[in-house]
Design a protein around this motif. Structure first.
Motif, PDB file in Angstrom:
ATOM      1  N   LEU A 100       0.832  -1.207   0.000  1.00 31.06           N
ATOM      2  CA  LEU A 100       0.000   0.000   0.000  1.00 31.06           C
ATOM      3  C   LEU A 100       0.861   1.249   0.000  1.00 31.06           C
ATOM      4  CD1 LEU A 100      -2.738  -1.314   2.412  1.00 31.06           C
ATOM      5  CD2 LEU A 100      -3.113  -0.601   0.047  1.00 31.06           C
ATOM      6  N   GLU A 101       1.967   1.175   0.721  1.00 37.37           N
ATOM      7  CA  GLU A 101       2.868   2.333   0.741  1.00 37.37           C
ATOM      8  C   GLU A 101       3.426   2.569  -0.663  1.00 37.37           C
ATOM      9  OE1 GLU A 101       6.866   4.383   1.655  1.00 37.37           O
ATOM     10  OE2 GLU A 101       6.646   2.308   0.979  1.00 37.37           O
ATOM     11  N   GLU A 102       3.699   1.482  -1.363  1.00 40.69           N
ATOM     12  CA  GLU A 102       4.188   1.596  -2.741  1.00 40.69           C
ATOM     13  C   GLU A 102       3.127   2.235  -3.647  1.00 40.69           C
ATOM     14  OE1 GLU A 102       5.893  -1.950  -5.087  1.00 40.69           O
ATOM     15  OE2 GLU A 102       7.099  -1.743  -3.261  1.00 40.69           O
ATOM     16  N   SER A 103       1.865   1.863  -3.443  1.00 38.45           N
ATOM     17  CA  SER A 103       0.809   2.440  -4.279  1.00 38.45           C
ATOM     18  C   SER A 103       0.627   3.922  -3.936  1.00 38.45           C
ATOM     19  CB  SER A 103      -0.508   1.659  -4.151  1.00 38.45           C
ATOM     20  OG  SER A 103      -1.190   1.991  -2.967  1.00 38.45           O
ATOM     21  N   GLU A 104       0.873   4.298  -2.678  1.00 40.27           N
ATOM     22  CA  GLU A 104       0.820   5.713  -2.292  1.00 40.27           C
ATOM     23  C   GLU A 104       1.924   6.491  -3.005  1.00 40.27           C
ATOM     24  OE1 GLU A 104      -1.426   7.249  -0.793  1.00 40.27           O
ATOM     25  OE2 GLU A 104      -2.510   5.624   0.140  1.00 40.27           O
ATOM     26  N   ASP A 105       3.090   5.855  -3.091  1.00 40.87           N
ATOM     27  CA  ASP A 105       4.233   6.449  -3.788  1.00 40.87           C
ATOM     28  C   ASP A 105       3.869   6.784  -5.229  1.00 40.87           C
ATOM     29  OD1 ASP A 105       6.450   7.005  -2.365  1.00 40.87           O
ATOM     30  OD2 ASP A 105       7.562   5.206  -2.913  1.00 40.87           O
ATOM     31  N   ARG A 106       3.267   5.804  -5.894  1.00 38.14           N
ATOM     32  CA  ARG A 106       2.879   5.986  -7.300  1.00 38.14           C
ATOM     33  C   ARG A 106       1.916   7.150  -7.462  1.00 38.14           C
ATOM     34  NH1 ARG A 106      -0.362   1.530  -9.329  1.00 38.14           N
ATOM     35  NH2 ARG A 106      -0.554   2.509 -11.339  1.00 38.14           N
ATOM     36  N   LEU A 107       0.918   7.205  -6.572  1.00 40.67           N
ATOM     37  CA  LEU A 107      -0.092   8.252  -6.677  1.00 40.67           C
ATOM     38  C   LEU A 107       0.526   9.620  -6.401  1.00 40.67           C
ATOM     39  CD1 LEU A 107      -3.075   8.744  -7.240  1.00 40.67           C
ATOM     40  CD2 LEU A 107      -3.528   8.460  -4.805  1.00 40.67           C
ATOM     41  N   ASN A 108       1.346   9.673  -5.369  1.00 38.61           N
ATOM     42  CA  ASN A 108       2.039  10.908  -4.987  1.00 38.61           C
ATOM     43  C   ASN A 108       2.859  11.446  -6.169  1.00 38.61           C
ATOM     44  OD1 ASN A 108       2.647  12.837  -3.111  1.00 38.61           O
ATOM     45  ND2 ASN A 108       4.067  11.599  -1.953  1.00 38.61           N
ATOM     46  N   ASN A 109       3.637  10.565  -6.792  1.00 36.14           N
ATOM     47  CA  ASN A 109       4.479  10.960  -7.931  1.00 36.14           C
ATOM     48  C   ASN A 109       3.643  11.397  -9.127  1.00 36.14           C
ATOM     49  OD1 ASN A 109       6.825  10.500  -6.521  1.00 36.14           O
ATOM     50  ND2 ASN A 109       7.027   8.380  -7.216  1.00 36.14           N
ATOM     51  N   ALA A 110       2.554  10.667  -9.385  1.00 32.58           N
ATOM     52  CA  ALA A 110       1.694  11.011 -10.521  1.00 32.58           C
ATOM     53  C   ALA A 110       1.078  12.394 -10.304  1.00 32.58           C
ATOM     54  CB  ALA A 110       0.603   9.949 -10.696  1.00 32.58           C
ATOM     55  N   PHE A 111       0.663  12.668  -9.073  1.00 36.30           N
ATOM     56  CA  PHE A 111       0.089  13.986  -8.759  1.00 36.30           C
ATOM     57  C   PHE A 111       1.119  15.084  -9.008  1.00 36.30           C
ATOM     58  CE2 PHE A 111      -3.756  12.349  -7.240  1.00 36.30           C
ATOM     59  CZ  PHE A 111      -4.581  13.375  -6.822  1.00 36.30           C
ATOM     60  N   LYS A 112       2.333  14.856  -8.528  1.00 35.84           N
ATOM     61  CA  LYS A 112       3.378  15.863  -8.694  1.00 35.84           C
ATOM     62  C   LYS A 112       3.679  16.107 -10.168  1.00 35.84           C
ATOM     63  CE  LYS A 112       5.883  14.723  -4.590  1.00 35.84           C
ATOM     64  NZ  LYS A 112       7.030  14.006  -4.194  1.00 35.84           N
ATOM     65  N   GLN A 113       3.681  15.037 -10.982  1.00 39.99           N
ATOM     66  CA  GLN A 113       3.970  15.185 -12.409  1.00 39.99           C
ATOM     67  C   GLN A 113       2.910  16.040 -13.097  1.00 39.99           C
ATOM     68  OE1 GLN A 113       4.354  11.143 -13.669  1.00 39.99           O
ATOM     69  NE2 GLN A 113       6.438  10.947 -12.886  1.00 39.99           N
ATOM     70  N   VAL A 114       1.649  15.829 -12.736  1.00 39.15           N
ATOM     71  CA  VAL A 114       0.577  16.609 -13.356  1.00 39.15           C
ATOM     72  C   VAL A 114       0.720  18.083 -12.977  1.00 39.15           C
ATOM     73  CG1 VAL A 114      -1.926  17.012 -13.359  1.00 39.15           C
ATOM     74  CG2 VAL A 114      -1.034  14.699 -13.599  1.00 39.15           C
ATOM     75  N   ILE A 115       1.073  18.350 -11.714  1.00 40.48           N
ATOM     76  CA  ILE A 115       1.242  19.739 -11.269  1.00 40.48           C
ATOM     77  C   ILE A 115       2.418  20.394 -11.995  1.00 40.48           C
ATOM     78  CG2 ILE A 115       1.876  21.206  -9.284  1.00 40.48           C
ATOM     79  CD1 ILE A 115       0.330  19.171  -7.514  1.00 40.48           C
ATOM     80  N   GLN A 116       3.512  19.638 -12.183  1.00 42.61           N
ATOM     81  CA  GLN A 116       4.721  20.201 -12.792  1.00 42.61           C
ATOM     82  C   GLN A 116       4.642  20.297 -14.309  1.00 42.61           C
ATOM     83  OE1 GLN A 116       7.500  17.455 -11.126  1.00 42.61           O
ATOM     84  NE2 GLN A 116       7.581  18.490  -9.143  1.00 42.61           N
ATOM     85  N   ASP A 117       3.754  19.525 -14.936  1.00 42.07           N
ATOM     86  CA  ASP A 117       3.658  19.515 -16.393  1.00 42.07           C
ATOM     87  C   ASP A 117       3.114  20.861 -16.892  1.00 42.07           C
ATOM     88  OD1 ASP A 117       3.121  19.172 -19.044  1.00 42.07           O
ATOM     89  OD2 ASP A 117       1.950  17.338 -18.801  1.00 42.07           O
ATOM     90  N   PRO A 118       3.913  21.589 -17.698  1.00 40.04           N
ATOM     91  CA  PRO A 118       3.450  22.894 -18.189  1.00 40.04           C
ATOM     92  C   PRO A 118       2.206  22.781 -19.063  1.00 40.04           C
ATOM     93  CG  PRO A 118       5.560  22.279 -19.201  1.00 40.04           C
ATOM     94  CD  PRO A 118       5.258  21.245 -18.165  1.00 40.04           C
ATOM     95  N   ARG A 145       3.955   3.830   9.175  1.00 39.74           N
ATOM     96  CA  ARG A 145       3.475   2.527   9.658  1.00 39.74           C
ATOM     97  C   ARG A 145       4.431   1.416   9.219  1.00 39.74           C
ATOM     98  NH1 ARG A 145      -0.793  -0.045  12.255  1.00 39.74           N
ATOM     99  NH2 ARG A 145      -0.982   2.071  13.022  1.00 39.74           N
ATOM    100  N   LYS A 146       4.875   1.496   7.980  1.00 40.49           N
ATOM    101  CA  LYS A 146       5.797   0.479   7.459  1.00 40.49           C
ATOM    102  C   LYS A 146       7.101   0.488   8.259  1.00 40.49           C
ATOM    103  CE  LYS A 146       8.461   0.251   3.490  1.00 40.49           C
ATOM    104  NZ  LYS A 146       8.673   0.344   2.048  1.00 40.49           N
ATOM    105  N   LEU A 147       7.649   1.683   8.505  1.00 44.58           N
ATOM    106  CA  LEU A 147       8.897   1.795   9.274  1.00 44.58           C
ATOM    107  C   LEU A 147       8.717   1.276  10.693  1.00 44.58           C
ATOM    108  CD1 LEU A 147      10.170   5.281   8.032  1.00 44.58           C
ATOM    109  CD2 LEU A 147      11.120   3.029   7.487  1.00 44.58           C
TER     110      LEU A 147
END
Length: 153
Positions: A100-118, A145-147
């Motif tokens: 689940l933490e890995e899936s959060e990572d993916r979503l977090n990164n995808a969100f950031k990419q959309v924000i940064q995409d001109p 939680r994972k840590l």
């Protein structure tokens, strides 16, 4: 070919919708599979946040004249089965938290990419920016939680 912003908005947001849907269904599945009552509650709470994210993004896609994504991603489907395998092999609770933490990572990164995409239209950037703190806090909760579980083991 000239794409109007009408076409780009649904596309980028639909990617986010699909990843958030993955997360939602994965959290719901994990909530049913783990025995720990506190984790069950946590997983259900985050599944609810994901449902909210999907609804918010879908509304923006519809407002832009697009069709909101109504399924998850292939990676999500693979991740779910991988989560099942990992959970079957070892510590079930930790297996799910790690996935689940890995899936959060993916979503977090995808969100950031959309924000940064001109090329991201302003309406899309606005909703994604507004939702980012929720996405980030879900990620941080699962990472912590994972840590904690790793150190307890």
């Amino acid at each position: 070919m000239n794409h109007s912003s009408k076409h780009t908005t649904p596309h980028t947001l639909n990617d986010l919708i699909a990843i958030a849907r993955d997360g939602k269904s994965f959290y719901e599945e994990a909530a049913q599979k783990v025995d720990n009552a506190e984790l069950k509650t946590l997983f259900n709470r985050i599944a609810g946040i994901k449902a909210h994210v999907v609804a918010e993004l879908s509304a923006v896609v519809q407002a832009a004249g697009g069709e909101p994504e109504d399924s998850g991603t292939l990676v999500g489907a693979m991740q779910k089965s991988y989560g099942k395998i990992r959970a079957a092999l070892g510590d079930k609770e930790f297996g799910y938290v790690a996935e689940l933490e890995e899936s959060e990572d993916r979503l977090n990164n995808a969100f950031k990419q959309v924000i940064q995409d001109p090329g991201t239209p302003e309406a899309a950037r606005a909703v994604v920016t507004r939702l980012l703190p929720e996405i980030r806090s879900c990620h941080d909760v699962m990472r912590d939680r994972k840590l904690a579980m790793k150190h307890a083991a």
